[in-house]
Design an enzyme around this catalytic site. Structure first.
Site, PDB file in Angstrom:
ATOM      1  N   HIS A 154      34.957 -24.238  57.338  1.00  9.29           N
ATOM      2  CA  HIS A 154      33.968 -23.187  57.074  1.00  9.29           C
ATOM      3  C   HIS A 154      33.074 -23.632  58.377  1.00  9.29           C
ATOM      4  O   HIS A 154      32.498 -24.778  58.064  1.00  9.29           O
ATOM      5  CB  HIS A 154      33.325 -23.394  55.817  1.00  9.29           C
TER       6      HIS A 154
ATOM      7  N   GLU B  85      29.616 -25.254  57.872  1.00  7.09           N
ATOM      8  CA  GLU B  85      29.314 -26.461  57.132  1.00  7.09           C
ATOM      9  C   GLU B  85      29.477 -27.691  57.868  1.00  7.09           C
ATOM     10  O   GLU B  85      30.516 -28.196  58.228  1.00  7.09           O
ATOM     11  CB  GLU B  85      30.389 -26.643  55.906  1.00  7.09           C
TER      12      GLU B  85
ATOM     13  N   HIS C 106      33.715 -30.482  53.121  1.00  8.10           N
ATOM     14  CA  HIS C 106      32.659 -29.127  52.936  1.00  8.10           C
ATOM     15  C   HIS C 106      31.584 -29.637  52.655  1.00  8.10           C
ATOM     16  O   HIS C 106      31.171 -30.513  52.257  1.00  8.10           O
ATOM     17  CB  HIS C 106      33.483 -28.141  52.062  1.00  8.10           C
TER      18      HIS C 106
ATOM     19  N   GLU D 213      32.884 -31.250  48.464  1.00 12.46           N
ATOM     20  CA  GLU D 213      31.828 -30.858  48.835  1.00 12.46           C
ATOM     21  C   GLU D 213      30.459 -31.936  48.915  1.00 12.46           C
ATOM     22  O   GLU D 213      30.110 -32.337  47.829  1.00 12.46           O
ATOM     23  CB  GLU D 213      31.582 -29.856  47.606  1.00 12.46           C
TER      24      GLU D 213
HETATM   25 ZN   LIG Z   1      33.408 -24.887  52.739  1.00  9.07          ZN
END
Ligand SMILES: [Zn+2]
Length: 334
Positions: A55, A58, A148, A212
């Site tokens: 992404h 990020e 991420h 994350e």
């Molecule tokens: Zn992500």
């Protein structure tokens, strides 16, 4: 603020600052696609894939990885694994956008229907091909951490998603590693998915997780102190250390419902600002989609990645419950 040169280079998928150091140390280094570098030694070594920027907005993982690689490139002989680095959505990173046409992390699959013509579909093909070649060339264990940062707040600021298809013993080792990396929670997904980590786990036999690392911020404005445990653990992993034996076990959850947006009539009772792991009581309304209602079926369920504005056909959120890993295993055996 000015970016560290190593961070700016990695964000631009430019490996020229590190590659010569590993070549000089005797590694075979190749760049099979833009934003992909493979640094390979003996075939008996473990294979470790670290991906960032799947992404494009990020940025914390790009900063973390750039600093790790800069240090390692100065002591290249310390690299004890075969390493593949992926800078995922290069065009989106350049524009500080999550994606250009469509979320890249929904395309690691063969059947893409109408999304086949998107910019991200071609990129997913490149990454699937390169990771297959990387993981299948060596005999050692295979690890993939897709790094991420969440786009919203979270009751557990750092957490990881563990996809379907990983052997129980490997998964236990992964949970311990993630605990040492500072993850407060892990979520086990028993269903198939089309994320990068789900692909490497299901198709390439890797022990994989989507990690994350906190909340989205712009490049250069992330607080590296928040990712210290992850940074130390990754640095140790690349040097061939396994997690210390004293377990630092995160809370373990499992997915009990996937909320799919099937039509434009889809409506969620909360939105993209709802923090991850927000608790909903039994029978609470999660979403409606025309005549279909999604409700909480357990005493309580927690919502993760709520995003009602996804495309039709995509996942608008996950509902998870706490789970005892040992019990979950015995349930699976039955
Ligand atoms: Zn992500």
């Amino acid at each position: 603020m000015t970016l560290l040169p190593a961070v700016a280079a990695l964000a631009a998928a430019d490996f020229r600052g590190i590659v010569p150091h590993f070549v000089a140390a005797g590694f075979t280094v190749s760049e099979p696609a833009a934003g992909v570098v493979q640094i390979v030694g003996d075939a008996s070594r473990a294979s470790v894939l670290l991906s960032v920027g799947v992404h494009g907005d990020e940025t914390a993982p790009i900063e973390l990885l750039a600093q790790l690689l800069e240090v390692l490139a100065r002591q290249p002989h310390q690299l004890a694994v075969n390493l593949m680095i992926v800078v995922g959505n290069i065009a989106a990173i350049r524009q500080a956008q999550r994606f250009i046409d469509v979320d890249l992390n929904r395309l690691f699959c063969r059947e893409r229907g109408l999304l086949s013509a998107t910019a991200e579909a071609a990129r997913a093909d490149e990454l699937m091909l390169a990771s297959r070649a990387f993981f299948t060339r060596a005999a050692g264990p295979r690890l993939h951490l897709d790094l991420h940062t969440a786009i919203r707040g979270s009751l557990y600021p750092t957490f990881a998603m563990i996809p379907h298809g990983i052997a129980a013993t490997d998964r236990q080792a992964l949970i311990a590693l993630l605990g040492h990396a500072g993850m407060a929670a892990v979520i086990l997904n028993r269903s198939t998915a089309s994320t990068f980590s789900a692909y490497t786990a299901a198709e390439l036999g890797a022990t994989s997780a989507t990690v994350e690392l906190g909340q989205v911020s712009t490049l250069g404005n992330n607080d590296p102190g928040r990712f210290a445990a992850a940074s130390v653990t990754l640095a140790r992993t690349l040097r061939g250390y396994t997690a210390p034996t004293i377990p630092q076990v995160p809370l373990v959850f499992e997915v009990v419902q996937e909320i799919i947006k099937h039509s434009e009539a889809f409506h969620m009772t909360f939105d993209g600002t709802t923090p991850n792991f927000t608790v909903l009581p039994r029978d609470a309304l999660i979403a409606t989609d025309g005549l279909v209602e999604y409700r909480v079926g357990h005493d309580e369920e927690r919502v993760v990645f709520p995003n009602p504005s996804v495309r039709i056909g995509f996942r608008a959120g996950l509902m998870v419950v706490r789970c005892d890993v040992t019990q979950a295993e015995s349930r699976r055996v039955q």
